[in-house]
Design an enzyme around this catalytic site. Structure first.
Site, PDB file in Angstrom:
ATOM      1  N   TYR A  65      19.393  90.049  27.620  1.00  0.00           N
ATOM      2  CA  TYR A  65      20.440  90.589  28.493  1.00  0.00           C
ATOM      3  C   TYR A  65      20.877  89.551  29.525  1.00  0.00           C
ATOM      4  CZ  TYR A  65      22.563  93.373  32.217  1.00  0.00           C
ATOM      5  OH  TYR A  65      23.404  93.857  33.185  1.00  0.00           O
ATOM      6  N   SER A  86      26.374  90.616  36.568  1.00  0.00           N
ATOM      7  CA  SER A  86      25.189  91.255  37.126  1.00  0.00           C
ATOM      8  C   SER A  86      24.439  90.220  37.954  1.00  0.00           C
ATOM      9  CB  SER A  86      24.285  91.760  35.994  1.00  0.00           C
ATOM     10  OG  SER A  86      23.012  92.128  36.477  1.00  0.00           O
TER      11      SER A  86
END
Length: 274
Positions: A146, A133
């Site tokens: 995260y 990501s």
């Protein structure tokens, strides 16, 4: 000529499902996996081989990899896509939630990578694609757990890339920004489990207003766009080591060059402007 084989995790929806379809359309032998096989039945109807695979279970990993080798004698590409986001301020996220996050987003890809590498080394070719990501390059308030998992995945992939180069194996990071999927639905479920201390009400207000990141909205790309880059990486003889997907991802990864002091001020300004 024998078709190439690809093992993809997290195919129940979004990027994983789109990636399975993209490989299938290009004539690959696709093993589309998910924790619940019912979630990938339609991919089986399309021509994928479906299998139950929970990336946190060693037995599942071993069983699926052994099956592919037995049936085809080769694993040409592994796509580590399964993952989710645990949002919440660092103080509020309980330790067991951090452990679950890393078990899926970090230890899962590690399990799969260890399982397929001996077979790839034997044939001296293969590609491991880790779906990371833009949050694996730049962290943000409320995203520490995260982002930490994605930072770890990026670091491991950087090391892996150099380690396996002599065996003709490639390791690639795909770094999407927001993607138009149900990503935020699970993120909202996971944040319900945090232990709110009362010290970070501003974060929760922002989260509820914006539904965090990852879903639809301005700048979000379609999962098919991410799948296209995964397929390109697997098909290339010399793939790029990192592939940001979408304009927001390309801009976001540049933020790592901004001095920490200025980036922190920017986050503070955004909070005050809310």
């Amino acid at each position: 000529m024998q078709p190439k084989t690809v093992l993809i995790t997290g195919c129940s929806s979004g990027i994983g499902r789109a990636t399975a379809e993209a490989f299938l359309d290009e004539g690959w032998e696709v093993y589309a996996t998910a924790r619940n096989p019912a979630d990938v039945e339609t991919l089986g109807d399309r021509g994928c081989t479906i299998a139950t695979l929970d990336v946190t279970e060693d037995d599942d990993v071993e069983r699926v990899v052994d099956r592919i080798v037995e049936e085809h004698g080769r694993i040409d590409c592994l796509v580590n896509n399964a993952g989710y986001a645990q949002f919440g301020p660092i103080e509020d996220v309980p330790v067991d939630a951090v452990s679950r996050q890393f078990d899926v987003n970090v230890y899962g890809p590690h399990r799969l990578t260890r399982a397929v590498l001996p077979h790839m080394r034997r044939r001296r070719e293969g590609t491991i694609v880790n779906v990371s990501s833009a949050a694996g390059r730049v962290s943000f308030p409320g995203g520490g757990v995260y982002c930490g998992s994605k930072f770890a995945l990026e670091a491991m992939t950087d090391a892996l890339r150099a380690e396996v180069d002599e065996y003709g194996i490639d390791a690639v990071l795909i770094e999407p920004g927001p993607v138009d999927t149900a990503f935020t639905d699970r993120a909202e479920d996971e944040i319900e489990g945090v232990e709110r201390s009362g010290a970070y009400d501003s974060f929760y207000s922002v989260f509820e207003d914006t539904q965090a990141i990852g879903g639809g909205g301005p700048g979000a790309v379609a999962p098919e766009r991410v799948a296209e880059e995964v397929l390109n990486a697997a098909s290339s003889t010399k793939p790029t080591s990192r592939v940001p997907v979408g304009a927001l991802a390309r801009v976001t990864v540049l933020a790592r060059f901004v001095p920490d002091r200025l980036r922190d001020r920017a986050f503070g300004l955004l909070d005050r402007l809310r």
